[in-house]
Scaffold this motif. Structure first.
Motif, PDB file in Angstrom:
ATOM      1  N   PHE A   1     -14.298  11.538 114.913  1.00 60.03           N
ATOM      2  CA  PHE A   1     -15.571  12.167 114.593  1.00 60.03           C
ATOM      3  C   PHE A   1     -15.957  11.671 113.204  1.00 60.03           C
ATOM      4  O   PHE A   1     -15.649  12.317 112.199  1.00 60.03           O
ATOM      5  N   ASP A   2     -16.578  10.498 113.168  1.00 60.58           N
ATOM      6  CA  ASP A   2     -16.832   9.843 111.883  1.00 60.58           C
ATOM      7  C   ASP A   2     -17.694  10.669 110.949  1.00 60.58           C
ATOM      8  O   ASP A   2     -17.383  10.828 109.781  1.00 60.58           O
ATOM      9  N   LYS A   3     -18.797  11.205 111.505  1.00 57.36           N
ATOM     10  CA  LYS A   3     -19.725  11.941 110.637  1.00 57.36           C
ATOM     11  C   LYS A   3     -19.086  13.206 110.071  1.00 57.36           C
ATOM     12  O   LYS A   3     -19.311  13.573 108.929  1.00 57.36           O
ATOM     13  N   LYS A   4     -18.304  13.854 110.921  1.00 58.86           N
ATOM     14  CA  LYS A   4     -17.666  15.096 110.458  1.00 58.86           C
ATOM     15  C   LYS A   4     -16.350  14.813 109.730  1.00 58.86           C
ATOM     16  O   LYS A   4     -15.685  15.724 109.258  1.00 58.86           O
ATOM     17  N   LYS A   5     -15.948  13.548 109.687  1.00 60.71           N
ATOM     18  CA  LYS A   5     -14.723  13.142 108.981  1.00 60.71           C
ATOM     19  C   LYS A   5     -13.486  13.815 109.575  1.00 60.71           C
ATOM     20  O   LYS A   5     -12.652  14.382 108.865  1.00 60.71           O
ATOM     21  N   LEU A   6     -13.403  13.747 110.907  1.00 57.19           N
ATOM     22  CA  LEU A   6     -12.289  14.380 111.605  1.00 57.19           C
ATOM     23  C   LEU A   6     -11.615  13.387 112.548  1.00 57.19           C
ATOM     24  O   LEU A   6     -12.248  12.457 113.049  1.00 57.19           O
ATOM     25  N   TYR A   7     -10.345  13.644 112.777  1.00 56.09           N
ATOM     26  CA  TYR A   7      -9.578  12.907 113.782  1.00 56.09           C
ATOM     27  C   TYR A   7      -8.904  13.960 114.650  1.00 56.09           C
ATOM     28  O   TYR A   7      -8.475  15.002 114.139  1.00 56.09           O
ATOM     29  N   ALA A   8      -8.834  13.716 115.957  1.00 56.10           N
ATOM     30  CA  ALA A   8      -8.237  14.734 116.830  1.00 56.10           C
ATOM     31  C   ALA A   8      -7.410  14.100 117.932  1.00 56.10           C
ATOM     32  O   ALA A   8      -7.594  12.924 118.282  1.00 56.10           O
ATOM     33  N   ARG A   9      -6.482  14.882 118.477  1.00 57.24           N
ATOM     34  CA  ARG A   9      -5.687  14.462 119.628  1.00 57.24           C
ATOM     35  C   ARG A   9      -5.601  15.614 120.618  1.00 57.24           C
ATOM     36  O   ARG A   9      -5.678  16.785 120.212  1.00 57.24           O
ATOM     37  N   SER A  10      -5.401  15.272 121.875  1.00 52.77           N
ATOM     38  CA  SER A  10      -5.262  16.320 122.888  1.00 52.77           C
ATOM     39  C   SER A  10      -3.935  16.161 123.633  1.00 52.77           C
ATOM     40  O   SER A  10      -3.368  15.065 123.694  1.00 52.77           O
ATOM     41  N   TYR A  11      -3.490  17.269 124.204  1.00 53.08           N
ATOM     42  CA  TYR A  11      -2.192  17.326 124.890  1.00 53.08           C
ATOM     43  C   TYR A  11      -2.321  18.217 126.122  1.00 53.08           C
ATOM     44  O   TYR A  11      -3.046  19.213 126.102  1.00 53.08           O
ATOM     45  N   SER A  12      -1.576  17.846 127.152  1.00 54.39           N
ATOM     46  CA  SER A  12      -1.532  18.675 128.353  1.00 54.39           C
ATOM     47  C   SER A  12      -0.089  18.970 128.699  1.00 54.39           C
ATOM     48  O   SER A  12       0.814  18.200 128.335  1.00 54.39           O
ATOM     49  N   HIS A  13       0.094  20.059 129.439  1.00 53.78           N
ATOM     50  CA  HIS A  13       1.437  20.366 129.919  1.00 53.78           C
ATOM     51  C   HIS A  13       1.536  19.895 131.365  1.00 53.78           C
ATOM     52  O   HIS A  13       0.691  20.241 132.179  1.00 53.78           O
ATOM     53  N   PRO A  14       2.550  19.060 131.675  1.00 52.22           N
ATOM     54  CA  PRO A  14       2.625  18.472 133.018  1.00 52.22           C
ATOM     55  C   PRO A  14       2.627  19.503 134.150  1.00 52.22           C
ATOM     56  O   PRO A  14       2.191  19.196 135.256  1.00 52.22           O
ATOM     57  N   SER A  15       3.096  20.699 133.888  1.00 48.98           N
ATOM     58  CA  SER A  15       3.155  21.712 134.952  1.00 48.98           C
ATOM     59  C   SER A  15       1.765  22.198 135.346  1.00 48.98           C
ATOM     60  O   SER A  15       1.581  22.758 136.423  1.00 48.98           O
ATOM     61  N   GLY A  16       0.790  21.990 134.456  1.00 48.38           N
ATOM     62  CA  GLY A  16      -0.556  22.509 134.707  1.00 48.38           C
ATOM     63  C   GLY A  16      -0.634  24.019 134.539  1.00 48.38           C
ATOM     64  O   GLY A  16      -1.667  24.636 134.761  1.00 48.38           O
ATOM     65  N   GLU A  17       0.448  24.628 134.119  1.00 51.16           N
ATOM     66  CA  GLU A  17       0.503  26.097 134.002  1.00 51.16           C
ATOM     67  C   GLU A  17      -0.032  26.598 132.670  1.00 51.16           C
ATOM     68  O   GLU A  17      -0.287  27.789 132.524  1.00 51.16           O
ATOM     69  N   PHE A  18      -0.132  25.693 131.705  1.00 53.14           N
ATOM     70  CA  PHE A  18      -0.514  26.131 130.361  1.00 53.14           C
ATOM     71  C   PHE A  18      -1.779  25.424 129.910  1.00 53.14           C
ATOM     72  O   PHE A  18      -2.059  24.299 130.344  1.00 53.14           O
ATOM     73  N   PRO A  19      -2.538  26.072 129.020  1.00 50.10           N
ATOM     74  CA  PRO A  19      -3.773  25.433 128.552  1.00 50.10           C
ATOM     75  C   PRO A  19      -3.508  24.125 127.809  1.00 50.10           C
ATOM     76  O   PRO A  19      -2.444  23.943 127.213  1.00 50.10           O
TER      77      PRO A  19
END
Ligand code: NI
Length: 278
Positions: A78-96
């Motif tokens: 997010f260049d304008k907001k000066k942010l970097y982010a990453r996402s993660y999932s749980h393989p079971s699909g049971e958790f957010p």
């Protein structure tokens, strides 16, 4: 994926939700409204914010989730907001899913960097990610002066300085709602109950072609105490709603995020209130 890890995830998520609902009175109200209709809510994702400085950077928080069996699913700039982010999932699909962003502190002015370094220097070096996630008040209260100075440059920096590391939002999975066929009808329901959505007349970010549509409420405003006992009412956290679509050629729903949409959704906590969606 051990049962012990799953137990730890549940405990951590329950802790984050408990803190979040105090910070975000509207979330609990909306949850009740939906449950009255017979809905059982599931979370699509939880978002966390931090500074990119040791010992509170994204990598420290990320470690907690990776150790608990989550897997990395993407990165976002997010260049304008000066942010970097990453996402993660749980393989079971049971958790957010988990979405962690960090402020690229070095891109702010020297004076803002000084304020942020002062804040972060008060966190004990070697503090673990788990500790960060369980202890929301990691630094003493900031002065209103510092808060205002940060806000001038970055709404995100001001928010984080005031509130510390805690869930910025939880997100209802609209796919799992039974009484709403799409995001429009859910948004209409929320507006009929007088909830204000970010983006005004155009609350939906993203489109089915991006496999993810999201909307969010404007952040709750709460009375918050600053250094010296000064109190000001400021935006805290918001509730988000997401619907995911299957990726062509796959039976699975899209698992990532859309930077362009998230960029707008960050504005749900802006002090300056409703921004027009573009
Ligand atoms: Ni989100």
């Amino acid at each position: 994926m051990s049962a012990l890890n799953n137990f730890e995830i549940k405990t951590l998520l329950a802790h984050l939700w408990k803190d979040y609902k105090v910070m975000t009175p509207q979330a609990e109200h909306i949850r009740e409204l939906l449950e009255e209709r017979g809905e059982v809510l599931e979370n699509d994702h939880i978002a966390l914010r931090t500074f990119n400085l040791e010992p509170v950077g994204l990598k420290v928080l990320e470690r907690v989730f990776l150790d608990l069996g989550y897997v990395y699913t993407g990165e976002y700039n997010f260049d304008k907001k000066k942010l970097y982010a990453r996402s993660y999932s749980h393989p079971s699909g049971e958790f957010p899913r988990i979405f962690i962003s960090e402020l690229l502190t070095e891109r702010l002015s020297e004076s803002a960097q000084k304020i942020i370094r002062k804040i972060v220097s008060q966190v004990r070096q070697g503090t673990t990610g788990k500790h960060l996630l369980y202890m929301q008040s990691l630094w003493p209260k900031v002065s209103l002066e510092d808060y205002d100075a940060l806000l001038m440059e970055s709404e995100y920096a001001g928010w984080l300085a005031a509130f510390g590391i805690r869930a910025n939002h939880f997100t209802v999975s609209v796919n799992n709602l039974r009484t709403f066929g799409n995001l429009e009808s859910l948004n209409g329901f929320l507006e009929s109950r007088r909830y204000k959505l970010n983006g005004g007349s155009k609350p939906i970010q993203g489109h089915p072609g991006q496999y993810l549509e999201q909307s969010s409420t404007l952040a709750s405003r709460i009375a918050w105490e600053f250094l010296g006992g000064v109190i000001r009412e400021i935006p805290s956290c918001y509730y988000e709603f997401a619907i995911r679509y299957p990726v062509p050629g796959s039976w699975r729903l899209y698992d990532g995020f859309v930077a362009q949409s998230a960029d707008k959704i960050f504005e749900s906590t802006d002090v300056n209130g409703i921004r027009q969606a573009s």
